[in-house]
Write a protein that holds these residues in place. Structure first.
Motif, PDB file in Angstrom:
ATOM      1  N   LYS A  62     -11.383 -40.536   1.463  1.00  0.00           N
ATOM      2  CA  LYS A  62     -12.273 -41.789   1.024  1.00  0.00           C
ATOM      3  C   LYS A  62     -11.571 -43.618   1.482  1.00  0.00           C
ATOM      4  O   LYS A  62     -10.289 -43.229   0.552  1.00  0.00           O
ATOM      5  CB  LYS A  62     -13.268 -41.541   0.049  1.00  0.00           C
ATOM      6  CG  LYS A  62     -14.399 -41.920   0.726  1.00  0.00           C
ATOM      7  CD  LYS A  62     -15.602 -42.525   0.131  1.00  0.00           C
ATOM      8  CE  LYS A  62     -17.107 -42.619   0.292  1.00  0.00           C
ATOM      9  NZ  LYS A  62     -17.863 -43.043  -1.332  1.00  0.00           N
ATOM     10  N   LYS A  65     -13.700 -47.745   4.489  1.00  0.00           N
ATOM     11  CA  LYS A  65     -13.958 -48.576   6.108  1.00  0.00           C
ATOM     12  C   LYS A  65     -13.930 -46.028   6.737  1.00  0.00           C
ATOM     13  O   LYS A  65     -14.533 -46.350   8.134  1.00  0.00           O
ATOM     14  CB  LYS A  65     -12.542 -48.284   6.832  1.00  0.00           C
ATOM     15  CG  LYS A  65     -12.919 -48.967   8.568  1.00  0.00           C
ATOM     16  CD  LYS A  65     -11.643 -49.232   9.240  1.00  0.00           C
ATOM     17  CE  LYS A  65     -11.120 -50.633   9.045  1.00  0.00           C
ATOM     18  NZ  LYS A  65      -9.906 -50.833  10.688  1.00  0.00           N
ATOM     19  N   GLY A  66     -13.826 -45.338   6.610  1.00  0.00           N
ATOM     20  CA  GLY A  66     -14.088 -44.795   6.850  1.00  0.00           C
ATOM     21  C   GLY A  66     -13.271 -43.065   5.999  1.00  0.00           C
ATOM     22  O   GLY A  66     -13.039 -43.300   4.667  1.00  0.00           O
ATOM     23  N   TRP A 116     -10.615 -38.477  11.332  1.00  0.00           N
ATOM     24  CA  TRP A 116     -10.865 -39.555  10.768  1.00  0.00           C
ATOM     25  C   TRP A 116     -12.031 -39.872  11.401  1.00  0.00           C
ATOM     26  O   TRP A 116     -12.988 -40.214  11.948  1.00  0.00           O
ATOM     27  CB  TRP A 116     -10.103 -40.524  11.203  1.00  0.00           C
ATOM     28  CG  TRP A 116     -10.231 -42.529  11.028  1.00  0.00           C
ATOM     29  CD1 TRP A 116     -10.912 -42.810  11.731  1.00  0.00           C
ATOM     30  CD2 TRP A 116     -10.446 -42.537   9.840  1.00  0.00           C
ATOM     31  NE1 TRP A 116     -11.116 -44.174  10.850  1.00  0.00           N
ATOM     32  CE2 TRP A 116     -10.974 -43.896   9.665  1.00  0.00           C
ATOM     33  CE3 TRP A 116     -10.250 -41.903   8.557  1.00  0.00           C
ATOM     34  CZ2 TRP A 116     -10.973 -44.470   8.672  1.00  0.00           C
ATOM     35  CZ3 TRP A 116     -10.382 -42.887   7.381  1.00  0.00           C
ATOM     36  CH2 TRP A 116     -10.473 -44.555   7.214  1.00  0.00           C
ATOM     37  N   THR A 118     -15.928 -42.320  10.772  1.00  0.00           N
ATOM     38  CA  THR A 118     -16.102 -43.847  10.204  1.00  0.00           C
ATOM     39  C   THR A 118     -17.697 -43.719   9.995  1.00  0.00           C
ATOM     40  O   THR A 118     -18.580 -44.241   9.239  1.00  0.00           O
ATOM     41  CB  THR A 118     -16.013 -44.775  10.835  1.00  0.00           C
ATOM     42  OG1 THR A 118     -16.934 -44.586  11.989  1.00  0.00           O
ATOM     43  CG2 THR A 118     -14.656 -44.637  11.109  1.00  0.00           C
ATOM     44  N   GLU A 119     -18.455 -42.182  10.142  1.00  0.00           N
ATOM     45  CA  GLU A 119     -19.710 -42.151   9.845  1.00  0.00           C
ATOM     46  C   GLU A 119     -19.879 -41.346   8.192  1.00  0.00           C
ATOM     47  O   GLU A 119     -18.830 -41.117   7.654  1.00  0.00           O
ATOM     48  CB  GLU A 119     -21.133 -41.164  10.990  1.00  0.00           C
ATOM     49  CG  GLU A 119     -20.700 -39.526  10.833  1.00  0.00           C
ATOM     50  CD  GLU A 119     -19.159 -38.858  12.160  1.00  0.00           C
ATOM     51  OE1 GLU A 119     -18.497 -39.993  12.213  1.00  0.00           O
ATOM     52  OE2 GLU A 119     -20.010 -38.122  11.793  1.00  0.00           O
TER      53      GLU A 119
END
Length: 271
Positions: A62, A65-66, A116, A118-119
């Motif tokens: 983690k 940003k994501g 990757w 981002t949510e």
DNA sequence: ATAGCAACCTGAGGGC
DNA sequence: TGCCCTCAGGTTGCTA
């Protein structure tokens, strides 16, 4: 290589090398994994890894940003190496850190994944509907019994189902059912509360012991530092079809269930 | 909803 | 030596 214990051993191995470290580069040598490696993965560069966790067999790195989601599939391994280490066959992905160290993913069969996201990771379709973690209290004595009522599926298929409980793969499913004295073909809905209590405890024990021993080394699994795991010497049925039961000396039988090898003792294990 | 199984890949090992 | 077959730690996503 990986069932839950091997992934957890991997998490523990990489954690001290990546936690609070800054990503300096990501190198994608072959993006064709189970799904394509996320094209925007270079957004990770400059980010600091603030948490190294695991959900089921997914490793989660983690950042603010994501989250980088890693799955090892059937044949994946992650090594911690100096970033300039010579590239070997099937080294598909590097996560390079400013410390000069890199995480290098090697995966011959490419059933693994590098995503990757981002949510919110827990909302992602791959993770949202997973069952409880077997080593946590949420996997308690009443759980399997309640979940299995009216189910006709074989117990082995049932406990290997991620929507029921995560992390129990073919090796440990075979071992746990042997130790619990339950035939892998037994219909899940017919097993008593008492035997489920016992099975639940055994699943926890088997997984915890495997983690403590550094996982099971079969073909290519090693810990992140290259050392083997030592749980293979504790296996009582997996890979022993046709050999004698260590308890009663009956010949162990091997069948296939849902395409996977099941090994059991027809004397020690009952419906 | 559920069950079965093809699909995704490479490599190792056995039989001939 | 080579060819062909089966099998391998997982899991999704078809088809019935």
């Amino acid at each position: 290589m990986p069932e839950l214990p091997e992934v957890e051993v991997c998490r523990k191995g990489i954690s001290p090398h990546v936690l609070n470290q800054t990503v300096s580069d990501v190198i994608v040598r072959n993006a064709k994994m189970r799904w394509p490696i996320t094209p925007n993965i270079d957004e990770m560069c400059g980010e600091i890894i603030i948490e190294v966790s695991r959900r089921a067999k997914y490793l989660l790195l983690k950042t603010a940003k994501g989250t980088l989601v890693l799955h090892l599939g059937m044949s994946g391994t992650i090594r911690v190496i100096p970033k300039d280490t010579i590239v070997a066959k099937h080294d598909h992905f590097d996560l390079v850190l400013t410390s000069g160290v890199a995480l290098r993913l090697n995966d011959p069969r490419r059933f693994g994944a590098v995503l990757w996201l981002t949510e919110d990771v827990s909302e992602h379709p791959l993770l949202a509907r997973l069952g409880p973690e077997p080593l946590l209290d949420e996997f308690d004595k009443g759980y399997l019994f309640k979940k299995s009522r009216k189910k006709t599926v074989p117990i082995k298929t049932f406990i290997m189902n991620n929507h029921v409980v995560v992390g129990v793969g073919n090796i440990y499913a075979n071992e746990a059912l042997f130790q619990a004295g339950i035939l892998p073909t037994a219909p899940a809905g017919k097993i008593s509360q008492k035997r489920y209590n016992n099975l639940t405890e055994i699943i926890k024990q088997v997984l915890a012991k495997a983690i403590n021993q550094g996982g099971t080394t079969l073909k290519d699994f090693t810990q992140t530092d290259g050392r083997p795991g030592y749980f293979a010497q504790s296996l009582q049925v997996y890979g022993r079809g046709g050999e004698k039961c260590l308890i009663c000396e009956t010949r162990l039988e091997e069948i296939r269930q849902s395409g996977r090898a099941s090994v059991f003792c027809p004397t020690c294990q009952k419906n």
